[in-house]
Design a protein around this motif. Structure first.
Motif, PDB file in Angstrom:
ATOM      1  N   TYR A   1       0.851  -1.182   0.000  1.00 12.89           N
ATOM      2  CA  TYR A   1       0.000   0.000   0.000  1.00 12.89           C
ATOM      3  C   TYR A   1       0.889   1.235   0.000  1.00 12.89           C
ATOM      4  O   TYR A   1       1.952   1.254   0.622  1.00 12.89           O
ATOM      5  N   LEU A   2       0.425   2.238  -0.687  1.00 16.01           N
ATOM      6  CA  LEU A   2       1.157   3.498  -0.791  1.00 16.01           C
ATOM      7  C   LEU A   2       0.299   4.621  -0.225  1.00 16.01           C
ATOM      8  O   LEU A   2      -0.925   4.630  -0.383  1.00 16.01           O
ATOM      9  N   PHE A   3       0.957   5.557   0.409  1.00 20.62           N
ATOM     10  CA  PHE A   3       0.260   6.647   1.099  1.00 20.62           C
ATOM     11  C   PHE A   3       0.955   7.976   0.816  1.00 20.62           C
ATOM     12  O   PHE A   3       2.174   8.033   0.628  1.00 20.62           O
ATOM     13  N   TRP A   4       0.161   9.015   0.849  1.00 19.51           N
ATOM     14  CA  TRP A   4       0.691  10.377   0.942  1.00 19.51           C
ATOM     15  C   TRP A   4       0.121  11.006   2.212  1.00 19.51           C
ATOM     16  O   TRP A   4      -1.094  11.012   2.419  1.00 19.51           O
ATOM     17  N   TYR A   5       1.023  11.498   3.050  1.00 21.11           N
ATOM     18  CA  TYR A   5       0.652  12.232   4.248  1.00 21.11           C
ATOM     19  C   TYR A   5       1.113  13.674   4.083  1.00 21.11           C
ATOM     20  O   TYR A   5       2.111  13.948   3.425  1.00 21.11           O
ATOM     21  N   LYS A   6       0.385  14.583   4.714  1.00 19.16           N
ATOM     22  CA  LYS A   6       0.826  15.974   4.755  1.00 19.16           C
ATOM     23  C   LYS A   6       0.947  16.437   6.200  1.00 19.16           C
ATOM     24  O   LYS A   6       0.169  16.021   7.073  1.00 19.16           O
ATOM     25  N   GLN A   7       1.951  17.258   6.437  1.00 20.25           N
ATOM     26  CA  GLN A   7       2.158  17.822   7.761  1.00 20.25           C
ATOM     27  C   GLN A   7       2.198  19.334   7.631  1.00 20.25           C
ATOM     28  O   GLN A   7       3.223  19.915   7.283  1.00 20.25           O
ATOM     29  N   PRO A   8       1.079  19.999   7.922  1.00 21.39           N
ATOM     30  CA  PRO A   8       1.049  21.472   7.858  1.00 21.39           C
ATOM     31  C   PRO A   8       1.934  22.065   8.951  1.00 21.39           C
ATOM     32  O   PRO A   8       2.361  21.340   9.859  1.00 21.39           O
ATOM     33  N   PRO A   9       2.134  23.367   8.899  1.00 21.02           N
ATOM     34  CA  PRO A   9       2.962  24.020   9.921  1.00 21.02           C
ATOM     35  C   PRO A   9       2.476  23.762  11.345  1.00 21.02           C
ATOM     36  O   PRO A   9       3.244  23.831  12.262  1.00 21.02           O
ATOM     37  N   SER A  10       1.235  23.462  11.557  1.00 23.88           N
ATOM     38  CA  SER A  10       0.716  23.160  12.896  1.00 23.88           C
ATOM     39  C   SER A  10       1.162  21.790  13.379  1.00 23.88           C
ATOM     40  O   SER A  10       0.921  21.433  14.521  1.00 23.88           O
ATOM     41  N   ARG A  11       1.798  21.003  12.509  1.00 21.25           N
ATOM     42  CA  ARG A  11       2.514  19.775  12.840  1.00 21.25           C
ATOM     43  C   ARG A  11       1.706  18.483  12.880  1.00 21.25           C
ATOM     44  O   ARG A  11       2.278  17.438  12.965  1.00 21.25           O
ATOM     45  N   GLN A  12       0.393  18.515  12.928  1.00 20.81           N
ATOM     46  CA  GLN A  12      -0.367  17.261  12.936  1.00 20.81           C
ATOM     47  C   GLN A  12      -0.304  16.648  11.544  1.00 20.81           C
ATOM     48  O   GLN A  12      -0.713  17.257  10.563  1.00 20.81           O
TER      49      GLN A  12
ATOM     50  N   ILE B   1      -1.467  14.274   8.642  1.00 17.24           N
ATOM     51  CA  ILE B   1      -2.738  13.654   8.276  1.00 17.24           C
ATOM     52  C   ILE B   1      -2.619  12.939   6.935  1.00 17.24           C
ATOM     53  O   ILE B   1      -1.813  13.307   6.077  1.00 17.24           O
ATOM     54  N   LEU B   2      -3.429  11.909   6.773  1.00 21.24           N
ATOM     55  CA  LEU B   2      -3.435  11.146   5.536  1.00 21.24           C
ATOM     56  C   LEU B   2      -4.134  11.938   4.438  1.00 21.24           C
ATOM     57  O   LEU B   2      -5.213  12.470   4.645  1.00 21.24           O
ATOM     58  N   VAL B   3      -3.493  11.998   3.279  1.00 18.35           N
ATOM     59  CA  VAL B   3      -4.071  12.684   2.132  1.00 18.35           C
ATOM     60  C   VAL B   3      -4.767  11.700   1.216  1.00 18.35           C
ATOM     61  O   VAL B   3      -5.926  11.897   0.817  1.00 18.35           O
ATOM     62  N   ILE B   4      -4.056  10.613   0.894  1.00 19.85           N
ATOM     63  CA  ILE B   4      -4.596   9.673  -0.074  1.00 19.85           C
ATOM     64  C   ILE B   4      -3.873   8.345   0.051  1.00 19.85           C
ATOM     65  O   ILE B   4      -2.724   8.294   0.507  1.00 19.85           O
ATOM     66  N   ARG B   5      -4.562   7.268  -0.334  1.00 15.78           N
ATOM     67  CA  ARG B   5      -4.011   5.913  -0.197  1.00 15.78           C
ATOM     68  C   ARG B   5      -4.282   5.140  -1.478  1.00 15.78           C
ATOM     69  O   ARG B   5      -5.325   5.308  -2.102  1.00 15.78           O
TER      70      ARG B   5
ATOM     71  N   GLN C   1      -5.525  -1.090 -10.228  1.00 14.51           N
ATOM     72  CA  GLN C   1      -4.927  -0.347 -11.332  1.00 14.51           C
ATOM     73  C   GLN C   1      -5.438   1.084 -11.400  1.00 14.51           C
ATOM     74  O   GLN C   1      -4.746   1.978 -11.882  1.00 14.51           O
ATOM     75  N   GLN C   2      -6.652   1.288 -10.912  1.00 12.14           N
ATOM     76  CA  GLN C   2      -7.222   2.627 -10.986  1.00 12.14           C
ATOM     77  C   GLN C   2      -6.541   3.546  -9.993  1.00 12.14           C
ATOM     78  O   GLN C   2      -6.364   3.193  -8.818  1.00 12.14           O
ATOM     79  N   ASN C   3      -6.186   4.730 -10.459  1.00 14.91           N
ATOM     80  CA  ASN C   3      -5.539   5.711  -9.590  1.00 14.91           C
ATOM     81  C   ASN C   3      -6.521   6.276  -8.576  1.00 14.91           C
ATOM     82  O   ASN C   3      -7.656   6.622  -8.912  1.00 14.91           O
ATOM     83  N   ALA C   4      -6.064   6.387  -7.323  1.00 16.60           N
ATOM     84  CA  ALA C   4      -6.912   6.936  -6.272  1.00 16.60           C
ATOM     85  C   ALA C   4      -7.092   8.440  -6.448  1.00 16.60           C
ATOM     86  O   ALA C   4      -6.196   9.140  -6.939  1.00 16.60           O
ATOM     87  N   THR C   5      -8.257   8.909  -6.040  1.00 14.89           N
ATOM     88  CA  THR C   5      -8.580  10.336  -6.119  1.00 14.89           C
ATOM     89  C   THR C   5      -9.346  10.734  -4.867  1.00 14.89           C
ATOM     90  O   THR C   5     -10.222  10.008  -4.413  1.00 14.89           O
ATOM     91  N   GLU C   6      -8.966  11.877  -4.323  1.00 15.46           N
ATOM     92  CA  GLU C   6      -9.679  12.461  -3.173  1.00 15.46           C
ATOM     93  C   GLU C   6      -9.814  13.958  -3.438  1.00 15.46           C
ATOM     94  O   GLU C   6      -8.911  14.737  -3.177  1.00 15.46           O
ATOM     95  N   ASN C   7     -10.953  14.334  -3.979  1.00 14.78           N
ATOM     96  CA  ASN C   7     -11.240  15.745  -4.284  1.00 14.78           C
ATOM     97  C   ASN C   7     -10.134  16.313  -5.184  1.00 14.78           C
ATOM     98  O   ASN C   7      -9.970  15.862  -6.297  1.00 14.78           O
TER      99      ASN C   7
END
Lengths: 116, 113
Positions: B33-44, B46-50, B56-62
């Motif tokens: 499994y592959l993930f993208w996480y983001k860490q804003p300046p506030s430091r928490q 969070i998961l963006v997309i998995r 085969q279909q590419n994941a999409t979140e907004n």
């Protein structure tokens, strides 16, 4: 629902001292993980608890690091004695029961540790 | 052992434009499994997309989508209509049969007004 919380948010200590970091996972999450990011490098895995048992501690750097999770709730990570290279951001994450690897790990804000 | 590489330490984009963050990985396992996480300046962080490797279909979140190229072991993140709140450190992560996540070094994205 409260997220993963970590305490303290920052800690500055001198080399040779002891520091204890705490992590409170999301309620009901059996899995708890510790990670560390040193010097702007990648985030590295330290260890994984399932409830109160250590499932995988292969990422622990040496025996100066001791992690516990008594009762399967919160966890502590103690560094004793601290060395300069231990400086970094320590992240805790939690997740629900295993579901083949795709379950989401929810991260805390991290504890920034600086060893002088 | 698995590795994750993010070759762009810093990137910037103008508000409302599109930006793509690169990530390559290496693993000998067939299911992962592959993930993208983001860490804003506030430091928490969070998961963006998995993305599940067997899909085969590419994941999409907004506004967030991935370009998953399994043969090339590439997993890039595209952010459309960038917003100021997208300013953050982005980490690409890989998870195989074990529990641990393996991360890249991160890409600092700045969205400029």
């Amino acid at each position: 629902e409260a997220g993963v919380t970590q305490f303290p948010s920052h800690s500055v200590i001198e080399k040779g001292q002891t520091v204890t970091l705490r992590c409170d996972p999301i309620s009901g999450h059996d899995n708890l993980y510790w990670y560390r990011r040193v010097m702007g490098k990648e985030i590295k895995f330290l260890l994984h608890f399932v409830k109160e048992s250590k499932q995988d501690e292969s990422g622990m750097p040496n025996n100066r690091f001791l992690a516990e999770r008594t009762g399967g709730t919160y966890s502590t990570l103690k560094v004793q004695p601290a060395e300069l290279e231990d400086s970094g951001v320590y992240f805790c994450a939690s997740s629900q029961g295993a579901s083949g690897g795709k379950e989401t790990q929810y991260f805390g804000p991290g504890t920034r540790l600086l060893v002088l | 052992a698995q590795t994750v590489t993010q070759s762009q330490p810093e990137m910037s984009v103008q508000e409302a434009e599109t930006v793509t963050l690169s990530c390559t990985y290496d693993t000998s396992e067939s299911n992962y499994y592959l993930f993208w996480y983001k860490q804003p300046p506030s430091r928490q962080m969070i998961l963006v997309i998995r993305q599940e490797a067997y899909k085969q279909q590419n994941a999409t979140e907004n506004r967030f989508s991935v370009n998953f190229q399994k043969a090339a072991k590439s997993f890039s993140l595209k952010i459309s209509d960038s917003q100021l709140g997208d300013t953050a450190m982005y980490f690409c992560g890989l998870r195989t049969s074990g529990s641990r996540l393996t991360f890249g070094e991160g890409t600092q994205l700045t969205v400029n007004p």
